[in-house]
Design a protein around this motif. Structure first.
Motif, short mmCIF file in Angstrom:
data_model
loop_
_atom_site.label_atom_id
_atom_site.label_comp_id
_atom_site.label_asym_id
_atom_site.label_seq_id
_atom_site.Cartn_x
_atom_site.Cartn_y
_atom_site.Cartn_z
N ASP A 107 0.83 -1.20 0.00
CA ASP A 107 0.00 0.00 0.00
C ASP A 107 0.87 1.26 0.00
OD1 ASP A 107 -2.51 1.29 -0.01
OD2 ASP A 107 -2.41 1.59 2.16
N VAL A 108 1.98 1.22 0.71
CA VAL A 108 2.90 2.36 0.72
C VAL A 108 3.42 2.64 -0.70
CG1 VAL A 108 5.16 3.18 1.51
CG2 VAL A 108 3.62 2.05 3.11
N VAL A 109 3.86 1.58 -1.37
CA VAL A 109 4.38 1.75 -2.74
C VAL A 109 3.27 2.22 -3.67
CG1 VAL A 109 5.47 0.58 -4.69
CG2 VAL A 109 6.17 0.00 -2.36
N ASP A 110 2.07 1.68 -3.52
CA ASP A 110 0.95 2.10 -4.36
C ASP A 110 0.61 3.56 -4.12
OD1 ASP A 110 0.79 -0.43 -5.43
OD2 ASP A 110 -0.82 -1.10 -4.09
N CYS A 111 0.66 3.99 -2.86
CA CYS A 111 0.40 5.40 -2.54
C CYS A 111 1.42 6.30 -3.22
CB CYS A 111 0.44 5.63 -1.03
SG CYS A 111 -1.01 5.02 -0.14
N TYR A 112 2.69 5.86 -3.20
CA TYR A 112 3.72 6.65 -3.89
C TYR A 112 3.42 6.76 -5.38
CZ TYR A 112 7.76 7.64 -6.65
OH TYR A 112 8.57 8.17 -7.63
N ALA A 115 0.48 9.17 -6.05
CA ALA A 115 0.83 10.57 -5.79
C ALA A 115 1.82 11.10 -6.82
CB ALA A 115 1.40 10.73 -4.38
N ALA A 116 2.82 10.28 -7.18
CA ALA A 116 3.81 10.70 -8.16
C ALA A 116 3.18 10.88 -9.54
CB ALA A 116 4.95 9.68 -8.23
N SER A 117 2.23 10.02 -9.86
CA SER A 117 1.53 10.12 -11.15
C SER A 117 0.71 11.41 -11.22
CB SER A 117 0.63 8.90 -11.34
OG SER A 117 -0.05 8.97 -12.58
N VAL A 118 0.02 11.73 -10.13
CA VAL A 118 -0.77 12.97 -10.07
C VAL A 118 0.15 14.18 -10.21
CG1 VAL A 118 -2.18 14.44 -8.57
CG2 VAL A 118 -2.66 11.98 -8.73
N ARG A 119 1.35 14.07 -9.66
CA ARG A 119 2.31 15.19 -9.71
C ARG A 119 2.94 15.33 -11.09
NH1 ARG A 119 7.49 16.09 -7.56
NH2 ARG A 119 7.71 13.95 -6.85
N GLY A 120 2.73 14.33 -11.96
CA GLY A 120 3.20 14.43 -13.33
C GLY A 120 4.58 13.87 -13.58
N LEU A 121 5.10 13.02 -12.67
CA LEU A 121 6.40 12.39 -12.93
C LEU A 121 6.28 11.41 -14.08
CD1 LEU A 121 7.91 11.66 -9.39
CD2 LEU A 121 8.32 13.59 -10.90
N LYS A 122 7.36 11.22 -14.79
CA LYS A 122 7.36 10.31 -15.94
C LYS A 122 7.23 8.86 -15.46
CE LYS A 122 10.16 13.40 -18.73
NZ LYS A 122 10.21 14.46 -17.71
N PRO A 123 6.54 8.02 -16.24
CA PRO A 123 6.33 6.62 -15.83
C PRO A 123 7.62 5.88 -15.49
CG PRO A 123 4.91 7.16 -17.68
CD PRO A 123 5.82 8.34 -17.48
N ASN A 124 8.67 6.08 -16.29
CA ASN A 124 9.93 5.37 -16.02
C ASN A 124 10.55 5.83 -14.70
OD1 ASN A 124 9.82 3.81 -18.30
ND2 ASN A 124 11.12 5.14 -19.53
N SER A 178 14.64 7.86 -1.29
CA SER A 178 14.18 9.10 -0.66
C SER A 178 12.95 9.66 -1.35
CB SER A 178 15.30 10.15 -0.69
OG SER A 178 16.43 9.72 0.03
N GLU A 179 12.92 9.55 -2.69
CA GLU A 179 11.79 10.08 -3.45
C GLU A 179 10.47 9.44 -2.99
OE1 GLU A 179 11.36 12.34 -5.83
OE2 GLU A 179 13.44 12.99 -5.87
N VAL A 180 10.52 8.17 -2.65
CA VAL A 180 9.31 7.48 -2.20
C VAL A 180 8.80 8.08 -0.91
CG1 VAL A 180 8.37 5.27 -1.42
CG2 VAL A 180 9.94 5.33 -3.36
N PHE A 181 9.69 8.29 0.06
CA PHE A 181 9.27 8.77 1.37
C PHE A 181 9.05 10.28 1.42
CE2 PHE A 181 11.38 4.70 2.32
CZ PHE A 181 10.33 4.06 2.95
N GLN A 182 9.49 10.99 0.38
CA GLN A 182 9.25 12.42 0.29
C GLN A 182 7.87 12.72 -0.29
OE1 GLN A 182 12.51 13.83 -2.06
NE2 GLN A 182 13.92 13.98 -0.32
N GLU A 183 7.28 11.73 -0.94
CA GLU A 183 5.97 11.93 -1.58
C GLU A 183 4.87 11.97 -0.52
OE1 GLU A 183 4.38 13.29 -4.28
OE2 GLU A 183 5.95 12.15 -5.32
#
Length: 407
Positions: A107-112, A115-124, A178-183
């Motif tokens: 669930d933590v990874v899915d939440c990341y 949130a990252a997708s909504v923020r517009g980060l690239k899929p890769n 870090s990117e995961v836990f900063q989201e």
């Protein structure tokens, strides 16, 4: 589990694959596994178990990958009545840290990801960060820490360091975690901030930049010469020209389509996979002729718009990973980098293109644009291999003569 239904009806599966132009070799491999199940099915209580048994019987990672794909085809046909689609290769067992995580960590990874997708980060980018985060969480889980609230500083540090306390992972990998836990992780946010504070500072390491020697460049030029006999197919010769003269990334070469080539304007127009930034490159005579020769004389008949296709049926588009093997064939054809330990791969061509541009006085913004960099400062990583200009910066040691026989 009984495999009787498969053994009675597998003929339909084989007929479907033959009618859809699967290679004879691929079908033979599948028949081999069907025969194995007929003789040894009593040893397995499921397709997963059978696949695991077969994987243990080989040391080849490629064969283990094939087993997962083949048993996935057999299970879907037998259990669900689904015939294979060569454009969707789904293994029976999915490997990766994420698939081994408990529900909270998943669930933590899915939440990341959300949130990252909504923020517009690239899929890769999301995929890479999520993979690193999942590996971190699996490490914790295997040590009995099955919730974010249980992760302490000692555990977090141990993921990044060896038994002596030295950094075992790179600064780049730490940044991905870090990117995961900063989201914004919602209900996990407080624990995420705490864990983020535990992550160590890791000094960035700069790799020694490999580059092609002048004599190696000359040998590669012979590969592109018209009428020069070598072992390269027309497809691999066209890919060699793109790698050598443009420095394109493997993912961009693999995804090249027919409409990316503007034959009238002599241009290659793509949107880069890594950055999503449009890129226009000149279609020089060497590159254009090589691509044209491949399309006209060697490319299999296919409705697929990708330029470069696999040799065997059903002639899928080549994958970026295939470019490494093609690069090895290019080096072999040129007779270079054939010794044990010699670095080979596609990125050498990209380094070479960058240092050639800079060494020949091409302005940095232009060189950076041709290489498809979003940030011109990305070129700094390559210029440290610009030997000719680095020599110009060297200080003379003539003022410091060395005595004969002395130091």
């Amino acid at each position: 589990m009984s495999f009787e239904n498969l053994l009675l009806n597998y003929g339909k599966l084989i007929k479907h694959m033959e009618e859809n132009s699967y290679s004879k070799h691929y079908i033979l491999l599948l028949k081999t596994e069907i025969n194995w199940l007929g003789k040894n099915g009593c040893l397995a209580d499921s397709y997963e178990t059978a696949c695991a048994i077969r994987e243990k019987q080989t040391n080849s990672s490629e064969m283990r990958r094939r087993y997962r794909l083949e048993y996935g085809i057999l299970k879907r046909f037998d259990v669900d009545g689904i015939y294979p689609d060569y454009r969707r290769k789904e293994p029976l067992v999915k490997y990766g840290a994420y698939y081994h995580l408990n529900p909270e960590y998943k669930d933590v990874v899915d939440c990341y990801k959300d949130a990252a997708s909504v923020r517009g980060l690239k899929p890769n980018t999301i995929k890479g960060n999520a993979s690193a985060g999942a590996c971190f969480l699996r490490f914790m889980q295997e040590r009995g820490l099955c919730s974010l609230s249980e992760i302490d500083e000692c555990a977090a540090m141990s993921f990044f360091t060896d038994g002596s306390g030295n950094a075992a992972l790179s600064n780049g990998y730490k940044k991905q975690v870090s990117e995961v836990f900063q989201e914004d992780l919602g209900k996990y946010q407080e624990d995420a901030k705490r864990i983020l504070a535990y992550l160590p500072c890791i000094r960035p390491r700069r790799k020694t930049i490999p580059y092609l020697q002048p004599e190696e460049n000359e040998s590669l030029h012979t590969v592109f010469s018209d009428g020069c006999p070598n072992s390269l197919s027309l497809r691999n010769k066209a890919i060699a020209a793109l790698l050598f003269f443009t420095g394109l990334r493997p993912c961009d070469i693999a995804s090249l389509t027919m409409d990316a080539i503007d034959w009238e304007a002599d241009e290659i127009r793509i949107v880069q996979n890594k950055t999503d930034v449009p890129l226009v490159l000149p279609l020089t005579a060497v590159i254009g002729n090589a691509i044209y020769d491949y399309i006209r004389s060697e490319r299999p008949e296919s409705s697929d718009s990708h330029i470069f296709l696999g040799v065997n049926r059903p002639h899928d588009p080549i994958s970026p990973g295939a470019l490494w093997h093609i690069a090895s064939k290019i080096y072999d054809a040129a007779g270079i980098r054939c010794g044990d330990g010699d670095r080979r791969g596609t990125h050498l061509f990209r380094y070479n293109a960058a240092t050639t541009f800079v060494g020949n006085g091409v302005p940095r913004p232009v060189a950076s644009a041709v290489l498809g960099h979003e940030d011109p400062s990305s070129l700094d990583h390559y210029t440290s291999a610009d030997i000719r200009h680095l020599r110009e910066c060297a200080l003379s040691i003539k003022k410091f003569p060395i005595r004969e026989g002395g130091v």
